[in-house]
Design a protein around this motif. Sequence first.
Motif, PDB file in Angstrom:
ATOM      1  N   VAL A   1       0.843  -1.203   0.000  1.00 30.05           N
ATOM      2  CA  VAL A   1       0.000   0.000   0.000  1.00 30.05           C
ATOM      3  C   VAL A   1       0.875   1.248   0.000  1.00 30.05           C
ATOM      4  CG1 VAL A   1      -1.737   1.300   1.285  1.00 30.05           C
ATOM      5  CG2 VAL A   1      -1.899  -1.191   1.153  1.00 30.05           C
ATOM      6  N   VAL A   2       1.893   1.252   0.848  1.00 31.43           N
ATOM      7  CA  VAL A   2       2.798   2.401   0.938  1.00 31.43           C
ATOM      8  C   VAL A   2       3.462   2.655  -0.411  1.00 31.43           C
ATOM      9  CG1 VAL A   2       4.927   3.243   2.009  1.00 31.43           C
ATOM     10  CG2 VAL A   2       3.166   2.168   3.410  1.00 31.43           C
ATOM     11  N   LYS A   3       3.902   1.582  -1.077  1.00 34.63           N
ATOM     12  CA  LYS A   3       4.563   1.728  -2.376  1.00 34.63           C
ATOM     13  C   LYS A   3       3.597   2.261  -3.431  1.00 34.63           C
ATOM     14  CE  LYS A   3       7.606  -0.384  -5.588  1.00 34.63           C
ATOM     15  NZ  LYS A   3       8.987  -0.683  -5.508  1.00 34.63           N
ATOM     16  N   ARG A   4       2.379   1.748  -3.469  1.00 33.39           N
ATOM     17  CA  ARG A   4       1.383   2.226  -4.448  1.00 33.39           C
ATOM     18  C   ARG A   4       1.028   3.687  -4.201  1.00 33.39           C
ATOM     19  NH1 ARG A   4      -0.156  -0.483  -9.124  1.00 33.39           N
ATOM     20  NH2 ARG A   4       0.068  -2.706  -8.746  1.00 33.39           N
ATOM     21  N   LEU A   5       0.907   4.065  -2.933  1.00 34.54           N
ATOM     22  CA  LEU A   5       0.605   5.465  -2.614  1.00 34.54           C
ATOM     23  C   LEU A   5       1.779   6.367  -2.995  1.00 34.54           C
ATOM     24  CD1 LEU A   5      -1.251   5.114   0.798  1.00 34.54           C
ATOM     25  CD2 LEU A   5      -2.234   5.765  -1.413  1.00 34.54           C
ATOM     26  N   ALA A   6       3.016   5.868  -2.804  1.00 35.29           N
ATOM     27  CA  ALA A   6       4.201   6.637  -3.201  1.00 35.29           C
ATOM     28  C   ALA A   6       4.213   6.846  -4.721  1.00 35.29           C
ATOM     29  CB  ALA A   6       5.468   5.930  -2.739  1.00 35.29           C
ATOM     30  N   CYS A   7       3.829   5.811  -5.475  1.00 36.49           N
ATOM     31  CA  CYS A   7       3.756   5.936  -6.935  1.00 36.49           C
ATOM     32  C   CYS A   7       2.695   6.959  -7.339  1.00 36.49           C
ATOM     33  CB  CYS A   7       3.449   4.582  -7.571  1.00 36.49           C
ATOM     34  SG  CYS A   7       4.804   3.409  -7.499  1.00 36.49           S
ATOM     35  N   ALA A   8       1.553   6.930  -6.653  1.00 38.64           N
ATOM     36  CA  ALA A   8       0.484   7.886  -6.948  1.00 38.64           C
ATOM     37  C   ALA A   8       0.933   9.308  -6.629  1.00 38.64           C
ATOM     38  CB  ALA A   8      -0.777   7.531  -6.163  1.00 38.64           C
ATOM     39  N   MET A   9       1.628   9.487  -5.506  1.00 35.84           N
ATOM     40  CA  MET A   9       2.123  10.811  -5.139  1.00 35.84           C
ATOM     41  C   MET A   9       3.144  11.306  -6.161  1.00 35.84           C
ATOM     42  SD  MET A   9       2.320  10.907  -0.982  1.00 35.84           S
ATOM     43  CE  MET A   9       3.014   9.296  -0.689  1.00 35.84           C
ATOM     44  N   TYR A  10       4.004  10.410  -6.646  1.00 33.86           N
ATOM     45  CA  TYR A  10       4.988  10.781  -7.658  1.00 33.86           C
ATOM     46  C   TYR A  10       4.291  11.238  -8.938  1.00 33.86           C
ATOM     47  CZ  TYR A  10       8.708  10.437 -11.089  1.00 33.86           C
ATOM     48  OH  TYR A  10       9.594  10.709 -12.098  1.00 33.86           O
TER      49      TYR A  10
ATOM     50  N   LEU B   1       1.370  12.463  -9.261  1.00 33.28           N
ATOM     51  CA  LEU B   1       0.649  13.720  -9.039  1.00 33.28           C
ATOM     52  C   LEU B   1       1.591  14.868  -8.680  1.00 33.28           C
ATOM     53  CD1 LEU B   1      -2.423  12.328  -7.073  1.00 33.28           C
ATOM     54  CD2 LEU B   1      -2.350  13.073  -9.462  1.00 33.28           C
ATOM     55  N   GLY B   2       2.866  14.549  -8.450  1.00 30.55           N
ATOM     56  CA  GLY B   2       3.863  15.582  -8.169  1.00 30.55           C
ATOM     57  C   GLY B   2       3.762  16.193  -6.782  1.00 30.55           C
ATOM     58  N   VAL B   3       3.405  15.373  -5.791  1.00 33.88           N
ATOM     59  CA  VAL B   3       3.278  15.857  -4.412  1.00 33.88           C
ATOM     60  C   VAL B   3       4.088  14.956  -3.485  1.00 33.88           C
ATOM     61  CG1 VAL B   3       1.014  16.901  -4.801  1.00 33.88           C
ATOM     62  CG2 VAL B   3       1.151  14.542  -4.032  1.00 33.88           C
ATOM     63  N   HIS B   4       4.255  15.410  -2.229  1.00 29.76           N
ATOM     64  CA  HIS B   4       5.070  14.659  -1.280  1.00 29.76           C
ATOM     65  C   HIS B   4       4.309  14.210  -0.038  1.00 29.76           C
ATOM     66  CE1 HIS B   4       8.607  15.619  -3.612  1.00 29.76           C
ATOM     67  NE2 HIS B   4       8.213  16.890  -3.641  1.00 29.76           N
TER      68      HIS B   4
ATOM     69  N   GLY C   1      -2.072  14.199   2.145  1.00 32.41           N
ATOM     70  CA  GLY C   1      -3.113  15.231   2.080  1.00 32.41           C
ATOM     71  C   GLY C   1      -3.046  16.006   0.779  1.00 32.41           C
ATOM     72  N   ALA C   2      -1.816  16.327   0.358  1.00 29.23           N
ATOM     73  CA  ALA C   2      -1.623  17.021  -0.912  1.00 29.23           C
ATOM     74  C   ALA C   2      -2.008  16.121  -2.084  1.00 29.23           C
ATOM     75  CB  ALA C   2      -0.185  17.476  -1.041  1.00 29.23           C
ATOM     76  N   MET C   3      -1.801  14.813  -1.928  1.00 26.98           N
ATOM     77  CA  MET C   3      -2.168  13.861  -2.972  1.00 26.98           C
ATOM     78  C   MET C   3      -3.681  13.873  -3.204  1.00 26.98           C
ATOM     79  SD  MET C   3      -1.703   9.702  -2.915  1.00 26.98           S
ATOM     80  CE  MET C   3      -2.634   9.570  -1.405  1.00 26.98           C
ATOM     81  N   VAL C   4      -4.438  13.849  -2.121  1.00 30.50           N
ATOM     82  CA  VAL C   4      -5.898  13.878  -2.237  1.00 30.50           C
ATOM     83  C   VAL C   4      -6.353  15.199  -2.852  1.00 30.50           C
ATOM     84  CG1 VAL C   4      -8.056  13.875  -0.931  1.00 30.50           C
ATOM     85  CG2 VAL C   4      -6.273  12.233  -0.369  1.00 30.50           C
ATOM     86  N   ALA C   5      -5.761  16.301  -2.402  1.00 27.38           N
ATOM     87  CA  ALA C   5      -6.139  17.617  -2.935  1.00 27.38           C
ATOM     88  C   ALA C   5      -5.816  17.728  -4.421  1.00 27.38           C
ATOM     89  CB  ALA C   5      -5.421  18.714  -2.150  1.00 27.38           C
ATOM     90  N   GLU C   6      -4.646  17.238  -4.822  1.00 20.43           N
ATOM     91  CA  GLU C   6      -4.256  17.304  -6.239  1.00 20.43           C
ATOM     92  C   GLU C   6      -5.137  16.398  -7.092  1.00 20.43           C
ATOM     93  OE1 GLU C   6      -2.130  18.608  -9.575  1.00 20.43           O
ATOM     94  OE2 GLU C   6      -2.257  19.416  -7.547  1.00 20.43           O
TER      95      GLU C   6
END
Length: 127
Positions: free
Chosen positions: A49-58, A60-63, A66-71
């Motif tokens: 899960v952590v790895k998939r969320l890290a890929c999604a954040m990458y 979307l260009g966020v770190h 919370g920023a991932m959900v907003a973006e």
Amino acid sequence: MESTIVDGAWRGHLGRGLAPRELQFVLSVAQGLTAKEIAKAFEIAPGTVVKRLACAMYKLGVHRQGAMVAEAMRRQIITPLCLLLIAVMTMQGLDNSGIARRDRRPSERRSSELRLARRSEILELIV
């Protein structure tokens, strides 16, 4: 036709930059679940899960999550289902001309401010 994933009070749109599993996890984060809770729900390892969320954040260009959900919301990848309710309520608040109705009276404080302003104008005219 574009496919969607509905998870709780959120709708995710496939084909807008995130893989299906990433989108499912972003929707879960939007609902306030932690990586461990998501892992338990999907019966997978928390590290996955952590790895998939890290890929999604990458992507979307966020770190931060919370920023991932907003973006994702800004890009219209995910949308809360309550937006439909807001749209219906807004449409019911309009009259036939398309102008919003005002059912409230002005606040008492605003009324007293207007009275004070008018009194000061009258006093200025007298003096």
